[in-house]
Motif scaffolding. Structure first.
Motif, PDB file in Angstrom:
ATOM      1  N   SER A   4     -10.556 -26.042 -19.070  1.00 11.52           N
ATOM      2  CA  SER A   4     -11.452 -27.093 -19.552  1.00 11.52           C
ATOM      3  C   SER A   4     -12.776 -26.515 -20.057  1.00 11.52           C
ATOM      4  O   SER A   4     -13.293 -26.961 -21.082  1.00 11.52           O
TER       5      SER A   4
ATOM      6  N   SER B 229      -8.096 -41.738  -7.442  1.00 14.17           N
ATOM      7  CA  SER B 229      -8.335 -40.922  -8.636  1.00 14.17           C
ATOM      8  C   SER B 229      -9.111 -39.652  -8.306  1.00 14.17           C
ATOM      9  O   SER B 229      -9.000 -38.655  -9.006  1.00 14.17           O
TER      10      SER B 229
ATOM     11  N   HIS C 244     -15.073 -38.781 -14.596  1.00 16.38           N
ATOM     12  CA  HIS C 244     -13.650 -38.578 -14.877  1.00 16.38           C
ATOM     13  C   HIS C 244     -13.153 -37.332 -14.150  1.00 16.38           C
ATOM     14  O   HIS C 244     -13.888 -36.364 -14.017  1.00 16.38           O
TER      15      HIS C 244
ATOM     16  N   ASN D 189      -7.553 -33.412 -19.752  1.00 16.79           N
ATOM     17  CA  ASN D 189      -6.553 -33.917 -20.674  1.00 16.79           C
ATOM     18  C   ASN D 189      -7.164 -33.763 -22.064  1.00 16.79           C
ATOM     19  O   ASN D 189      -8.115 -34.466 -22.405  1.00 16.79           O
ATOM     20  N   GLU D 190      -6.631 -32.830 -22.838  1.00 16.23           N
ATOM     21  CA  GLU D 190      -7.239 -32.491 -24.122  1.00 16.23           C
ATOM     22  C   GLU D 190      -7.404 -33.705 -25.041  1.00 16.23           C
ATOM     23  O   GLU D 190      -8.457 -33.899 -25.647  1.00 16.23           O
ATOM     24  N   LYS D 191      -6.390 -34.529 -25.134  1.00 20.17           N
ATOM     25  CA  LYS D 191      -6.459 -35.702 -26.017  1.00 20.17           C
ATOM     26  C   LYS D 191      -7.554 -36.658 -25.557  1.00 20.17           C
ATOM     27  O   LYS D 191      -8.378 -37.115 -26.351  1.00 20.17           O
ATOM     28  N   LEU D 192      -7.568 -36.939 -24.286  1.00 14.70           N
ATOM     29  CA  LEU D 192      -8.572 -37.837 -23.720  1.00 14.70           C
ATOM     30  C   LEU D 192      -9.979 -37.263 -23.871  1.00 14.70           C
ATOM     31  O   LEU D 192     -10.914 -37.974 -24.239  1.00 14.70           O
ATOM     32  N   TRP D 193     -10.130 -35.975 -23.620  1.00 16.35           N
ATOM     33  CA  TRP D 193     -11.433 -35.344 -23.759  1.00 16.35           C
ATOM     34  C   TRP D 193     -11.897 -35.371 -25.204  1.00 16.35           C
ATOM     35  O   TRP D 193     -13.079 -35.554 -25.466  1.00 16.35           O
ATOM     36  N   SER D 194     -10.977 -35.198 -26.157  1.00 15.65           N
ATOM     37  CA  SER D 194     -11.348 -35.247 -27.563  1.00 15.65           C
ATOM     38  C   SER D 194     -11.911 -36.626 -27.904  1.00 15.65           C
ATOM     39  O   SER D 194     -12.893 -36.731 -28.642  1.00 15.65           O
ATOM     40  N   GLU D 195     -11.290 -37.664 -27.372  1.00  6.09           N
ATOM     41  CA  GLU D 195     -11.771 -39.029 -27.619  1.00  6.09           C
ATOM     42  C   GLU D 195     -13.113 -39.287 -26.955  1.00  6.09           C
ATOM     43  O   GLU D 195     -13.953 -39.985 -27.515  1.00  6.09           O
ATOM     44  N   ARG D 196     -13.323 -38.739 -25.780  1.00  9.74           N
ATOM     45  CA  ARG D 196     -14.546 -39.032 -25.006  1.00  9.74           C
ATOM     46  C   ARG D 196     -15.738 -38.161 -25.377  1.00  9.74           C
ATOM     47  O   ARG D 196     -16.870 -38.635 -25.362  1.00  9.74           O
ATOM     48  N   TYR D 197     -15.504 -36.888 -25.625  1.00  6.90           N
ATOM     49  CA  TYR D 197     -16.611 -35.944 -25.692  1.00  6.90           C
ATOM     50  C   TYR D 197     -16.892 -35.356 -27.066  1.00  6.90           C
ATOM     51  O   TYR D 197     -17.874 -34.626 -27.237  1.00  6.90           O
TER      52      TYR D 197
END
Length: 114
Positions: free
Chosen positions: A16, A53, A101, A105-113
C-alpha cells in the motif's frame, strides 16, 4: 494528507505504501510498533467503523487470544485490546479526513485517494 497506520514489515502495508508513493499521494506513516497506539485513538476508529471491520480475525494474534478475549463486544474493551496488541487490527488502517478504512484494495483506493 492521509494518515496510514501499520507495521513496517507487513507485506500489505509495504504494498500500500508503494502504491501511495507511485501515485504521489501525500501520507504520514505511523508504525504502531514504534509509536504505540493509544486506547483513545482506537476508540475513535470504532466510532467510524464496526469492530468486525477493524479486527483481523485471521491473524496469529487473534488466534492466540483466549476465548474470553475473543468474545469481547464492548467497544471500550476492544479499544483496550487493540491498543495493547496492535497486530489485531486489519492493516493498513487509513484515516482520511473523518473517514477510516482498513485494508488495501487498489480499485477502492484509486476511487478514494486519487
Amino acid at each position: 494528507m492521509l494518515r496510514v497506520y501499520g507495521i513496517k514489515n507487513c507485506d500489505t502495508v509495504k504494498k500500500s505504501l508503494k502504491w501511495l508513493d507511485k501515485n504521489e499521494v501525500a501520507y504520514e506513516f505511523i508504525d504502531v510498533r514504534q509509536q504505540p497506539l493509544q486506547k483513545e485513538t482506537v476508540s475513535g476508529w470504532l466510532q467510524k467503523l464496526p469492530a468486525e471491520s477493524l479486527l483481523n480475525k485471521r491473524s496469529t494474534s487473534w488466534r492466540n487470544l483466549s476465548d474470553e478475549q475473543k468474545s469481547v463486544v464492548d467497544a471500550n474493551a476492544i479499544a483496550e485490546l487493540v491498543a495493547e496488541q496492535p497486530t489485531l487490527f486489519k492493516r493498513p488502517l487509513v484515516e482520511s479526513g473523518q473517514a477510516v478504512h482498513c485494508g488495501f484494495n487498489e480499485k477502492l483506493w484509486s476511487e478514494r485517494y486519487l
